[in-house]
Design a protein around this motif. Structure first.
Motif, mmCIF file in Angstrom:
data_model
loop_
_atom_site.group_PDB
_atom_site.id
_atom_site.type_symbol
_atom_site.label_atom_id
_atom_site.label_comp_id
_atom_site.label_asym_id
_atom_site.label_seq_id
_atom_site.Cartn_x
_atom_site.Cartn_y
_atom_site.Cartn_z
ATOM 1 N N TYR A 66 3.200 -8.638 1.484
ATOM 2 C CA TYR A 66 1.994 -8.024 0.916
ATOM 3 C C TYR A 66 1.423 -8.897 -0.197
ATOM 4 O O TYR A 66 2.165 -9.505 -0.976
ATOM 5 N N LYS A 75 4.468 -10.927 -1.606
ATOM 6 C CA LYS A 75 5.728 -10.253 -1.891
ATOM 7 C C LYS A 75 6.288 -9.658 -0.602
ATOM 8 O O LYS A 75 5.560 -9.013 0.155
ATOM 9 N N LYS A 77 7.855 -7.044 1.591
ATOM 10 C CA LYS A 77 7.970 -5.589 1.543
ATOM 11 C C LYS A 77 9.187 -5.089 2.314
ATOM 12 O O LYS A 77 9.860 -4.158 1.895
ATOM 13 N N GLU A 107 10.633 4.351 4.486
ATOM 14 C CA GLU A 107 10.710 4.164 3.035
ATOM 15 C C GLU A 107 10.533 5.534 2.391
ATOM 16 O O GLU A 107 9.507 6.187 2.575
ATOM 17 N N LYS A 112 7.625 1.684 -2.709
ATOM 18 C CA LYS A 112 8.185 0.574 -1.946
ATOM 19 C C LYS A 112 7.249 0.116 -0.834
ATOM 20 O O LYS A 112 7.454 -0.936 -0.244
ATOM 21 N N ILE A 113 6.243 0.927 -0.528
ATOM 22 C CA ILE A 113 5.203 0.494 0.412
ATOM 23 C C ILE A 113 4.043 -0.061 -0.407
ATOM 24 O O ILE A 113 3.737 -1.235 -0.338
#
Length: 493
Positions: A66, A75, A77, A107, A112-113
């Protein structure tokens, strides 16, 4: 000359138009649907993947990355570490625990998403680090092509990849003419490849259990297979006997066997036995979780028997397929109808339930939603911590949590119960099915508390993701209580 120049310009205009409006189906995995704007407080963001090809694709070590709307770095994910396979024309779903279609990888914490409502990017990256697909939305500054996939979707809406050039939001919605046509349209232009669903009812996230789109009929080889035993218990160690017969007088020149994920076997020659007239002379090759048997000829009057010694069944209840391919012509392997083994619940060590990924999510096969059976002694009875009950065996402890009121379990009850694995605020739980509850004995002596220091408690999440002391009865000696902070401490912390 002017006439030729005009024709050349017109010709190239048609080519560009053809690439943009009538793009060919992708020949690789694609990001097929995204919800980046969820209802307030509802963990329902997701990313759906689609396989438009005619071959299954393993997701092992693939990842989703992401980047924010104008960010300069990507980053990771999620890394797909379990053995997920996307079937031809099939789907895979990563998302929150409130997505109405159960994600294949869940998740439980929305953070975390964390797909940006005001703009962002998601990229699908293969194990070699190659970006296979990328989607930007709402002004993301690094789209695939010259513009992002869409913006201004409402809460609960989504962006969905088209089935073909003329697909619309209406045709891709439930009841639309393209609803079962897949999501293979790819011109490498985000702005051209997606439609915007601005109603929650139009969205349709799909997972690996969803039917393939368009309908996929895989070519089959000629052969019949059986397996013994066809019913086992979780964590049983057993002898697996597979038998393959030719069909319709078609000889077999090769066999491939794929063991299901999470079945354990040594893949050593000494644990393999071959039986049959010609089959024992086969050239055996081992490759990860696949066995290949080559250089033999199985006639219509013969059979191939594969004996796998010391196989260990997975710890979860369910059904697994031992996938088999045969070569009715040398080197040309095609699947045949493969045998299925039913795994019945069996008591497993509670410590197995506390193995997580690096984000703290229970690892497959003992992931969220898996059905298991445990036995132990009640260490916290019903009503002590409201409706939470704690049970412990010789290996560890677990919280039982259910919205349904059970038969009040008391401290010292020896029980066996089945249920599904869950998680709440990072703590692994068992959501019991109280109809399976067996109380073996009451007033049993409880397990002795494990002596720990405050520092050990604070370090209970191990670097490899295990939390062996989560839910366990412990004792900390010589503590002091800080009434201002509400914390306890000892000489270690």
């Amino acid at each position: 000359m002017r006439r030729m120049g005009f024709q050349k310009g017109l010709f190239w205009g048609i080519v560009i138009l053809g690439q943009t409006a009538f793009g060919q189906p992708a020949e690789h995995l694609v990001i097929s649907e995204i919800r980046y704007y969820q209802h307030s407080g509802v963990n329902e963001e997701f990313v759906e993947l689609y396989n438009p090809t005619s071959k299954p694709v393993s997701l092992y070590n693939w990842k989703l990355m992401y980047k924010s709307k104008t960010g300069t770095s990507w980053k990771t994910k999620v890394v797909f570490s379990s053995k997920h396979i996307i079937r031809p024309h099939g789907f895979f779903l990563w998302g929150g625990d409130a997505v109405r279609t159960r994600p294949d990888t869940v998740e439980t914490e929305a953070s975390k998403i964390g797909l940006g409502n005001s703009g962002g990017h998601i990229a699908l990256v293969d194990p070699n680090g190659n970006t296979v697909d990328k989607v930007a939305w709402a002004g993301g500054d690094s789209p695939e092509g010259s513009g992002d996939a869409g913006k201004n979707i409402v809460e609960g809406g989504s962006l969905e990849r088209k089935a073909h050039a003329n697909s619309t939001a209406s045709s891709m919605s439930p009841g639309g003419e393209d609803f079962f046509s897949g999501n293979g349209y790819d011109t490498d232009q985000n702005w051209n490849d997606f439609v915007v669903h601005n109603r929650f009812a139009e969205t349709n996230p799909q997972n690996s259990q969803s039917p393939p789109e368009p309908e996929w009929i895989e070519p089959f080889g000629k052969g019949t297979s059986l397996i013994y035993p066809a019913k086992v218990k979780a964590l049983d160690t057993l002898l697996c006997r597979l038998v393959i017969y030719p069909e319709d007088s078609e000889p077999i020149y090769g066999i491939r066997l794929l063991l299901p994920a999470y079945w354990e076997w040594s893949f050593r020659q000494e644990d393999l036995e071959l039986q049959g007239s010609s089959f024992p002379s086969a050239n055996v090759q081992f490759s990860q979780d696949t066995l290949s048997f080559l250089d033999f000829t199985l006639s219509s009057s013969d059979s191939a028997v594969i004996l796998l010694h010391h196989v260990i069944a997975p710890p979860v209840a369910g059904k697994d397929t031992f996938s088999i391919w045969v070569a009715n012509a040398p080197g040309n392997f095609l699947p045949i109808s493969s045998p299925v083994v039913e795994i019945e619940p069996n008591v497993i060590p509670i410590s197995l339930l506390h193995r997580n990924d690096l984000q703290g999510i229970p690892l497959s096969p003992l992931g969220i939603g898996a059905w298991v059976m445990i036995s132990g002694i009640v260490t916290v009875g019903y009503g002590t911590f409201s409706s939470q009950i704690y049970v412990q065996d010789q290996t560890g402890g677990i919280c039982l949590y259910s919205l349904e009121t059970p038969t009040p379990l008391a401290l010292g009850d020896s029980i066996t119960v089945q249920g599904t694995i869950g998680q709440f605020r990072g703590m692994t739980e068992l959501h019991p099915d109280w109809t399976t509850l067996v109380i073996h004995k009451k007033n049993c002596p409880g397990p002795r508390p494990k002596i720990m220091t405050c520092n050990e408690v604070n370090s209970a999440f191990y670097p490899d993701g295990r939390e062996p002391d989560e839910g366990r009865l412990i004792r900390i000696l010589y503590v002091t209580y800080d009434s201002e902070t509400g914390t306890i401490g000892d000489e270690t912390g």
